[in-house]
Design a protein around this motif. Structure first.
Motif, PDB file in Angstrom:
ATOM      1  N   ASP A  69      10.839   3.019   6.024  1.00 21.60           N
ATOM      2  CA  ASP A  69      10.525   1.652   6.475  1.00 21.60           C
ATOM      3  C   ASP A  69      11.706   1.121   7.276  1.00 21.60           C
ATOM      4  O   ASP A  69      12.851   1.331   6.904  1.00 21.60           O
ATOM      5  CB  ASP A  69      10.256   0.745   5.258  1.00 21.60           C
ATOM      6  CG  ASP A  69       9.529  -0.530   5.657  1.00 21.60           C
ATOM      7  OD1 ASP A  69      10.032  -1.260   6.533  1.00 21.60           O
ATOM      8  OD2 ASP A  69       8.458  -0.801   5.087  1.00 21.60           O
ATOM      9  N   PHE A  90      -3.990  -7.841  -1.550  1.00 24.62           N
ATOM     10  CA  PHE A  90      -3.172  -6.912  -2.333  1.00 24.62           C
ATOM     11  C   PHE A  90      -4.062  -5.914  -3.071  1.00 24.62           C
ATOM     12  O   PHE A  90      -3.730  -4.745  -3.173  1.00 24.62           O
ATOM     13  CB  PHE A  90      -2.266  -7.661  -3.310  1.00 24.62           C
ATOM     14  CG  PHE A  90      -1.010  -8.173  -2.653  1.00 24.62           C
ATOM     15  CD1 PHE A  90      -0.291  -7.376  -1.770  1.00 24.62           C
ATOM     16  CD2 PHE A  90      -0.544  -9.457  -2.908  1.00 24.62           C
ATOM     17  CE1 PHE A  90       0.861  -7.842  -1.139  1.00 24.62           C
ATOM     18  CE2 PHE A  90       0.601  -9.937  -2.289  1.00 24.62           C
ATOM     19  CZ  PHE A  90       1.306  -9.129  -1.402  1.00 24.62           C
ATOM     20  N   GLU A 136      -3.527  -2.820   5.069  1.00 30.90           N
ATOM     21  CA  GLU A 136      -3.982  -3.796   6.060  1.00 30.90           C
ATOM     22  C   GLU A 136      -4.121  -3.215   7.468  1.00 30.90           C
ATOM     23  O   GLU A 136      -4.798  -3.810   8.319  1.00 30.90           O
ATOM     24  CB  GLU A 136      -2.989  -4.966   6.068  1.00 30.90           C
ATOM     25  CG  GLU A 136      -3.571  -6.228   6.641  1.00 30.90           C
ATOM     26  CD  GLU A 136      -2.543  -7.351   6.675  1.00 30.90           C
ATOM     27  OE1 GLU A 136      -1.893  -7.587   5.640  1.00 30.90           O
ATOM     28  OE2 GLU A 136      -2.413  -7.968   7.736  1.00 30.90           O
ATOM     29  N   THR A 166       4.794  -4.673  12.870  1.00 36.69           N
ATOM     30  CA  THR A 166       4.756  -4.096  14.221  1.00 36.69           C
ATOM     31  C   THR A 166       3.386  -3.442  14.431  1.00 36.69           C
ATOM     32  O   THR A 166       2.676  -3.156  13.471  1.00 36.69           O
ATOM     33  CB  THR A 166       5.812  -2.983  14.410  1.00 36.69           C
ATOM     34  OG1 THR A 166       5.394  -1.838  13.635  1.00 36.69           O
ATOM     35  CG2 THR A 166       7.208  -3.404  13.992  1.00 36.69           C
ATOM     36  N   ALA A 209       0.825  -1.209   0.000  1.00 38.66           N
ATOM     37  CA  ALA A 209       0.000   0.000   0.000  1.00 38.66           C
ATOM     38  C   ALA A 209       0.864   1.266   0.000  1.00 38.66           C
ATOM     39  O   ALA A 209       0.592   2.213  -0.755  1.00 38.66           O
ATOM     40  CB  ALA A 209      -0.932  -0.015   1.215  1.00 38.66           C
TER      41      ALA A 209
HETATM   42  C1  LIG Z   1       3.302 -15.167   3.684  1.00 39.36           C
HETATM   43  C2  LIG Z   1       2.260 -14.236   3.141  1.00 39.36           C
HETATM   44  C3  LIG Z   1       1.758 -14.445   1.869  1.00 39.36           C
HETATM   45  C4  LIG Z   1       0.764 -13.595   1.365  1.00 39.36           C
HETATM   46  N1  LIG Z   1       0.303 -13.806   0.103  1.00 39.36           N
HETATM   47  C5  LIG Z   1      -0.631 -12.975  -0.404  1.00 39.36           C
HETATM   48  C6  LIG Z   1      -1.052 -13.104  -1.753  1.00 39.36           C
HETATM   49  O1  LIG Z   1      -0.519 -13.933  -2.514  1.00 39.36           O
HETATM   50  N2  LIG Z   1      -2.042 -12.276  -2.201  1.00 39.36           N
HETATM   51  C7  LIG Z   1      -2.599 -11.299  -1.395  1.00 39.36           C
HETATM   52  O2  LIG Z   1      -3.477 -10.572  -1.853  1.00 39.36           O
HETATM   53  N3  LIG Z   1      -2.174 -11.119  -0.136  1.00 39.36           N
HETATM   54  C8  LIG Z   1      -1.206 -11.920   0.374  1.00 39.36           C
HETATM   55  N4  LIG Z   1      -0.759 -11.724   1.649  1.00 39.36           N
HETATM   56  C9  LIG Z   1      -1.288 -10.568   2.408  1.00 39.36           C
HETATM   57  C10 LIG Z   1      -0.587  -9.285   1.917  1.00 39.36           C
HETATM   58  O3  LIG Z   1       0.813  -9.507   1.897  1.00 39.36           O
HETATM   59  C11 LIG Z   1      -0.888  -8.106   2.829  1.00 39.36           C
HETATM   60  O4  LIG Z   1      -2.270  -7.972   3.025  1.00 39.36           O
HETATM   61  C12 LIG Z   1      -0.350  -6.819   2.206  1.00 39.36           C
HETATM   62  O5  LIG Z   1       1.051  -6.916   2.076  1.00 39.36           O
HETATM   63  C13 LIG Z   1      -0.709  -5.604   3.050  1.00 39.36           C
HETATM   64  O6  LIG Z   1      -0.087  -4.487   2.500  1.00 39.36           O
HETATM   65  P1  LIG Z   1       0.337  -3.260   3.431  1.00 39.36           P
HETATM   66  O7  LIG Z   1       1.116  -2.351   2.569  1.00 39.36           O
HETATM   67  O8  LIG Z   1      -0.837  -2.752   4.161  1.00 39.36           O
HETATM   68  O9  LIG Z   1       1.290  -3.905   4.541  1.00 39.36           O
HETATM   69  P2  LIG Z   1       2.699  -4.623   4.340  1.00 39.36           P
HETATM   70  O10 LIG Z   1       2.871  -5.098   2.961  1.00 39.36           O
HETATM   71  O11 LIG Z   1       2.780  -5.592   5.465  1.00 39.36           O
HETATM   72  O12 LIG Z   1       3.771  -3.459   4.560  1.00 39.36           O
HETATM   73  C14 LIG Z   1       3.935  -2.814   5.809  1.00 39.36           C
HETATM   74  C15 LIG Z   1       5.314  -2.221   5.835  1.00 39.36           C
HETATM   75  O13 LIG Z   1       5.434  -1.415   6.990  1.00 39.36           O
HETATM   76  C16 LIG Z   1       6.693  -1.626   7.569  1.00 39.36           C
HETATM   77  N5  LIG Z   1       6.623  -1.312   9.007  1.00 39.36           N
HETATM   78  C17 LIG Z   1       5.917  -1.961   9.944  1.00 39.36           C
HETATM   79  N6  LIG Z   1       6.133  -1.408  11.145  1.00 39.36           N
HETATM   80  C18 LIG Z   1       7.008  -0.391  10.954  1.00 39.36           C
HETATM   81  C19 LIG Z   1       7.632   0.551  11.824  1.00 39.36           C
HETATM   82  N7  LIG Z   1       7.402   0.527  13.135  1.00 39.36           N
HETATM   83  N8  LIG Z   1       8.480   1.461  11.284  1.00 39.36           N
HETATM   84  C20 LIG Z   1       8.735   1.468   9.950  1.00 39.36           C
HETATM   85  N9  LIG Z   1       8.173   0.604   9.082  1.00 39.36           N
HETATM   86  C21 LIG Z   1       7.310  -0.316   9.577  1.00 39.36           C
HETATM   87  C22 LIG Z   1       7.012  -3.081   7.313  1.00 39.36           C
HETATM   88  O14 LIG Z   1       8.396  -3.323   7.363  1.00 39.36           O
HETATM   89  C23 LIG Z   1       6.414  -3.270   5.909  1.00 39.36           C
HETATM   90  O15 LIG Z   1       7.368  -3.039   4.908  1.00 39.36           O
HETATM   91  C24 LIG Z   1       0.239 -12.540   2.170  1.00 39.36           C
HETATM   92  C25 LIG Z   1       0.757 -12.337   3.453  1.00 39.36           C
HETATM   93  C26 LIG Z   1       1.766 -13.163   3.936  1.00 39.36           C
HETATM   94  C27 LIG Z   1       2.300 -12.894   5.327  1.00 39.36           C
END
Ligand SMILES: Cc1cc2nc3c(=O)[nH]c(=O)nc-3n(C[C@H](O)[C@H](O)[C@H](O)COP(=O)(O)OP(=O)(O)OC[C@H]3O[C@@H](n4cnc5c(N)ncnc54)[C@H](O)[C@@H]3O)c2cc1C
Length: 394
Positions: free
Chosen positions: A34, A380, A367, A171, A15
């Motif tokens: 990050d 995603f 998320e 986290t 995201a």
């Molecule tokens: C093993 C696995 C497989 C998956 N496969 C799929 C799939 O095939 N298809 C699908 O749709 N979904 C899948 N998912 C779910 C999907 O990965 C997540 O829903 C999606 O990545 C959420 O996106 P986001 O950007 O909100 O969070 P994230 O992608 O989790 O990114 C959050 C970021 O914030 C950073 N962060 C966290 N805390 C801090 C902090 N305190 N300071 C600085 N940075 C921080 C983290 O390092 C990370 O880079 C999977 C999840 C897992 C765990």
């Protein structure tokens, strides 16, 4: 020295990167911070390394939230077809695996590279290994302390994801920021996660580790028909992961191990054709043999020649497989969960922009919000859609 930006995004996951690129395309000066060693860690791990990046059938019905209407606006403004068009623009080869789930042909790294390229073209600066500290809001500006110094920006986007897989950098940072600004959190729990079993179930079913069977799994008026996988720890497989998002601790799950027909009809036919055959032999035409051997005593079904079963008895045997109720002991928790249920209360966030209603300039995307997709590329898609609409607004 303080550094001024138009937008600071915390979290360089799906995201955060997508939102940053969209904002950058609009001429905004964007910095993404990050703390993780690797950028897009979850994307790289996703879909068994091939990233199930969206689902052709994504619609609001595939998402769980206290407010099921919240996701509608963003999903309609940036759809799966928009993301597919972007993937095609980058010539990333992909295929449908099953049920509309689209995967990269080669590697999930293609998606991370695409996002990084989008950020680069939009002059977005992305920094990993950057710890983020306190956040302060003063006179319409956010002051963000980080390992790279202080950033000051009128727009702050929280894209730190949920709690699943702490090893990949997850986290509760986003929830803490929400609390700091008096935005409530819907209680969180692990979802899309395998079940663990009580000892009496585990001692039998653990022996079946590696076997998968077609099944439907249901509870709380929801049912998924895919397959289940026995593991040495408990139960997994798509139908189990899906239903785990609807399951409450202490509840039983209803499994139908013959979900696409009537097992009684199959057994009756076998009884007519091979009356001397054992029930186990007839069942071994439907299920793996090792499964039948353990399942019969476990489900309290007697194994004898088919001709010895009265109609009602045979129906009961079929029923044992079609109406199997199991009370899981729990789940494997955040260690292996794909997603986190609950999160930032969407009642406090604009569904059009992802900006907090009570806190101007503060955005939550992906998320970290109380929006959780089914298994199959939906999570995603939520990251792209929510990231996109915030990217147009910051
Ligand atoms: C093993 C696995 C497989 C998956 N496969 C799929 C799939 O095939 N298809 C699908 O749709 N979904 C899948 N998912 C779910 C999907 O990965 C997540 O829903 C999606 O990545 C959420 O996106 P986001 O950007 O909100 O969070 P994230 O992608 O989790 O990114 C959050 C970021 O914030 C950073 N962060 C966290 N805390 C801090 C902090 N305190 N300071 C600085 N940075 C921080 C983290 O390092 C990370 O880079 C999977 C999840 C897992 C765990």
């Amino acid at each position: 020295m303080s550094q001024h930006r138009d937008v600071v995004v915390i979290g360089a996951g799906a995201a955060g990167l997508f939102c940053a690129a969209e904002a950058g395309k609009r001429g905004r000066k964007v910095e993404v911070l990050d703390h993780a060693k690797r950028l897009g860690g979850k994307i790289l791990m996703s879909g068994g390394g091939r990233c199930n990046f969206t689902n052709m059938y994504a619609s609001p019905e595939n998402f769980i939230s206290q407010n099921p209407h919240f996701c509608k606006s963003a999903l309609s403004r940036y759809t799966q077809w928009d993301f597919i068009a972007l993937v095609e623009q980058y010539s990333i080869a992909y295929h449908e695996k099953t049920l509309g789930q689209l995967f990269c042909n080669d590697t999930a790294k293609d998606i991370v590279d695409m996002l990084m390229q989008e950020c680069k073209q939009a002059n977005v600066v992305v920094s990993n290994r950057c710890e983020v500290g306190d956040i302060r809001f003063e006179d319409g500006l956010y002051y963000v302390q980080s390992a790279k110094g202080e950033y000051i920006a009128p727009s702050l986007v929280i894209a730190t994801g949920g709690l699943s897989m702490p090893k990949l950098g997850a986290t509760p940072f986003g929830y803490k920021v929400a609390e700091q600004f008096n935005i409530p959190i819907i209680p969180t729990r692990a979802a899309l996660v395998p079940f663990t079993l009580h000892e009496h179930d585990k001692s039998v079913l653990g022996e079946l580790s590696g076997i998968s069977v077609d099944a439907s799994a249901g509870c709380n008026n929801t049912q998924f028909n895919e397959n289940i996988l026995f593991t040495h720890r408990g139960l997994s497989g798509p139908a189990v992961l899906q239903i785990s998002s609807y399951w409450e601790p202490g509840q039983a799950v209803d499994f139908n191990l013959y979900p696409n027909g009537d097992l009684y009809e199959v057994l009756s036919k076998e009884q007519q054709q091979s009356p001397d055959a054992q029930l186990s032999t007839a069942l071994a035409k439907v299920y793996p043999k090792r499964f039948v051997q353990s399942a019969l005593p476990y489900l309290n079904v007697e194994n004898k020649p088919l001709k010895q079963y009265q109609g009602k008895q045979l129906a009961q045997a079929a029923q044992a497989f079609m109406q199997w109720q199991l009370k899981p002991n729990g789940t494997e928790g955040y260690r292996t969960a794909e997603v986190t249920l609950g999160g930032v209360d969407t009642d406090y966030v604009s569904s059009k922009t992802m900006e907090c209603k009570s806190q101007p300039g503060l955005y939550f995307i992906g998320e970290v919000l109380d929006v959780t997709g089914w298994l199959g590329g939906y999570n995603f898609q939520w990251a792209w859609s929510s990231g996109y609409v915030a990217g147009q607004a910051v």
